[in-house]
Motif scaffolding. Structure first.
Motif, PDB file in Angstrom:
ATOM      1  N   ILE A  90       4.769   1.435   3.157  1.00  0.00           N
ATOM      2  CA  ILE A  90       4.824   0.659   1.915  1.00  0.00           C
ATOM      3  C   ILE A  90       6.253   0.214   1.614  1.00  0.00           C
ATOM      4  O   ILE A  90       6.508  -0.957   1.306  1.00  0.00           O
ATOM      5  N   SER A 107      -0.955  -0.788  -2.746  1.00  0.00           N
ATOM      6  CA  SER A 107       0.465  -0.694  -3.089  1.00  0.00           C
ATOM      7  C   SER A 107       1.228  -1.973  -2.768  1.00  0.00           C
ATOM      8  O   SER A 107       2.040  -2.437  -3.571  1.00  0.00           O
ATOM      9  N   THR A 138       3.979  -0.685  -8.008  1.00  0.00           N
ATOM     10  CA  THR A 138       4.436   0.237  -6.971  1.00  0.00           C
ATOM     11  C   THR A 138       5.901   0.589  -7.125  1.00  0.00           C
ATOM     12  O   THR A 138       6.294   1.747  -6.935  1.00  0.00           O
TER      13      THR A 138
END
Length: 234
Positions: free
Chosen positions: A178, A109, A116
């Motif tokens: 992330i 990611s 993403t």
């Protein structure tokens, strides 16, 4: 019977597929530079050296192109997850499995931010992925749920764990890493990233709560150990 017409069809189909691949590559490159909302069919066409109307022979709208990118992203991520081993059946193997699982998802990611942002956020006003584009995402979720169920049923997670709750918390944990990395330190490599480096600690915290506990010391039923004397009392 001549096979020449079939050969011509195959060649046309191959050229079409190659053009679609090129469109997707250029579109993702542009999104990486300008953000998902900055995707422009005109700019994609310019970089490919063709006229904008030519793109409509492959994607009938910008949302159709977004759909193809969204779907492709989840397919690529699913391919990464496919490389993981099967869920372990022994508690001792759970930490390594959880870390590998989290790392595969997080690494891909943060190393593919253009995909993403479209897959994980909603950066394009008015765009929602179609059911067909969303299907690979559902498949990844279902496979993750099956893995969590297998871990619980094998006694690797606590037997009373609510699989849906545990998976939801895991997704929050992974998505948080992330999001923080891409939002605050997008140029850092995965290794040593300000937020990606927190994955081992956060995974351990998750397992401390949801993982099965070590077996308690075996004492005869109905007896408990006196902590001060070491004797067993009825």
């Amino acid at each position: 019977m001549s096979i020449e017409p079939a050969i011509r069809v195959d060649r046309r189909q191959r050229r079409r597929e190659e053009t679609i691949e090129e469109i997707l590559e250029v579109a993702v490159e542009l999104m990486a530079e300008q953000g998902a909302a900055g995707l422009s069919l005109g700019e994609v066409a310019r970089r490919m050296g063709i006229r904008t109307p030519s793109l409509y022979g492959y994607f009938d709208s910008k949302n159709a192109l977004y759909d193809a990118i969204f779907e492709r992203g989840w397919q690529l991520l699913a391919a990464e997850m496919d490389r993981l081993p099967d869920p372990p059946t022994h508690r001792a193997d759970l930490p390594a499995y959880a870390l590998a699982y989290g790392e595969a998802f997080v690494r891909w990611s943060v190393e593919n931010p253009a995909y993403t942002q479209l897959m994980a956020w909603r950066p394009v006003p008015g765009y929602e992925p179609s059911a067909a584009a969303y299907a690979p995402s559902v498949d990844v979720f279902n496979r993750s749920r099956a893995a969590f169920t297998a871990l619980r049923d094998a006694g690797v997670l606590r037997p009373d764990v609510d699989v849906d709750e545990a998976l939801r918390m895991w997704i929050v944990l992974i998505a948080g890493i992330i999001s923080q990395q891409l939002s605050n330190a997008p140029l850092e490599p995965y290794e040593g990233g300000t937020f990606t480096s927190a994955l081992p600690v956060l995974a351990d915290m998750f397992l401390t709560y949801y993982g099965s506990r070590p077996e308690a010391a075996n004492h005869p039923k109905g007896r408990k150990s006196n902590a001060r004397t070491g004797r067993s009392d009825r």
